[in-house]
Design a protein around this motif. Sequence first.
Motif, PDB file in Angstrom:
ATOM      1  N   GLY A   9       0.829  -1.206   0.000  1.00  0.00           N
ATOM      2  CA  GLY A   9       0.000   0.000   0.000  1.00  0.00           C
ATOM      3  C   GLY A   9       0.864   1.257   0.000  1.00  0.00           C
ATOM      4  O   GLY A   9       0.479   2.304   0.488  1.00  0.00           O
ATOM      5  N   THR A  11       1.820   3.401  -2.283  1.00  0.00           N
ATOM      6  CA  THR A  11       1.513   4.615  -3.053  1.00  0.00           C
ATOM      7  C   THR A  11       0.342   5.371  -2.390  1.00  0.00           C
ATOM      8  O   THR A  11      -0.099   6.391  -2.891  1.00  0.00           O
ATOM      9  N   ASP A  33       1.248  -2.393  -4.566  1.00  0.00           N
ATOM     10  CA  ASP A  33      -0.009  -1.659  -4.434  1.00  0.00           C
ATOM     11  C   ASP A  33      -0.912  -2.025  -5.620  1.00  0.00           C
ATOM     12  O   ASP A  33      -0.428  -2.228  -6.738  1.00  0.00           O
ATOM     13  N   SER A  38      -5.027   4.944  -5.177  1.00  0.00           N
ATOM     14  CA  SER A  38      -3.846   5.828  -5.237  1.00  0.00           C
ATOM     15  C   SER A  38      -3.371   5.884  -6.689  1.00  0.00           C
ATOM     16  O   SER A  38      -3.844   5.126  -7.531  1.00  0.00           O
ATOM     17  N   ALA A  84      -1.986  -1.788   3.069  1.00  0.00           N
ATOM     18  CA  ALA A  84      -2.910  -2.013   1.947  1.00  0.00           C
ATOM     19  C   ALA A  84      -4.285  -2.456   2.436  1.00  0.00           C
ATOM     20  O   ALA A  84      -4.492  -3.627   2.761  1.00  0.00           O
TER      21      ALA A  84
END
Length: 339
Positions: A9, A11, A33, A38, A84
């Motif tokens: 996760g 980004t 990601d 994002s 994430a």
Amino acid sequence: MKKQILVAGGTGYIGSHTTVELQNNGFEVIIADNLSNSKIEVLDGIEAITGIRPIFEKVDLSVIEETEAFFKKYSKVQAIIHFAANKAVGESVAKPLMYYRNNLNSLMNILEAMKEHKIPNLVFSSSCTVYGQPDKLPVTESTPRKEAESPYGNTKSISEDIIRDTVKAHPELKGIALRYFNPIGAHPSSKIGELPLGVPNNLIPFITQTVAGIRPELSVFGDDYSTPDGSCIRDYINVVDLAKAHVVAIERLLKNKNDSNYEYFNVGTGQGISVLEIIEGFERSTGKKVPHKIVARRPGDVEQIYADTSFANKTLGWKSESSLDDTLLSAWKWQENLK
Ligand code: WQD
């Protein structure tokens, strides 16, 4: 040889700021990601700040086959920071199954991979939402968790239990959960920040978009609470200070300094600030007026919550350093940079 850290996760809002701090501290970062919430351009901002472009893989960690393929390629990572997850409170109420499936499957797939590839260290993104509306303030780590106010919050609580039980059954693994209060602000370079897709749920992006003319007016959800000015109180923590807490937690695990193989910490400022005080602070620090009106309470809002951070201060040797005004100004500068 640089130690490799996986930022799942990475980004996202907190993930990107944590990647910057990890790279500034000499770690090599791999970002996984699925870009569902994002943008890939965040990598440009991270590179512009640190001079290093993290390795990036587009992967949906809630899908076991994708996760297994990813870890076959990156089995040498020494630690994982897991951000994430879906995190919109309101959306989780409307789509509970999506939230339970995505947030819990991603975590369980990562834990399975840790077991298989002997990756011992996990830092998990948890939330103060696990406390519900606490009976006593400020909350400490021994404040009992309560029924979360949303399926999103419940996934955080269940995730903590999954980690606790997994590291108990597999003592070669160790985890730290960081219970965030309200992350706000942006990197001082204004090259990365919060990128809410669609209408923001959270207060600060709604304020910056209102002042930028994207939204007509801020609605303050209630001024009839039993607080000094009637509006809700939260513990707003600067996102860079929060990112630094993740570096400290990773180093604690890599150096085996942890006291047990499952620890959790409140990561906040220790100060409760009301919505109306946020508006005053924003106007003071930016010189911009925030057009707003008082409306009815938002269902699910807790009246007030803020942290006792002494355990993290003492045990991690970490504390938040940024002032509220500087943090609010950083959020505005980021919004201006988005034009
Ligand atoms: C803050 C205050 C609102 C918007 C959420 C998640 C939590 C964590 C942080 C991830 C509240 C008021 C807000 C607006 C308003 N997320 N408000 N008008 O709900 O405290 O926490 O974000 O970990 O899990 O639940 O944050 O920013 O939505 O609200 O008056 O347009 O601002 O009532 O008092 P919240 P928020």
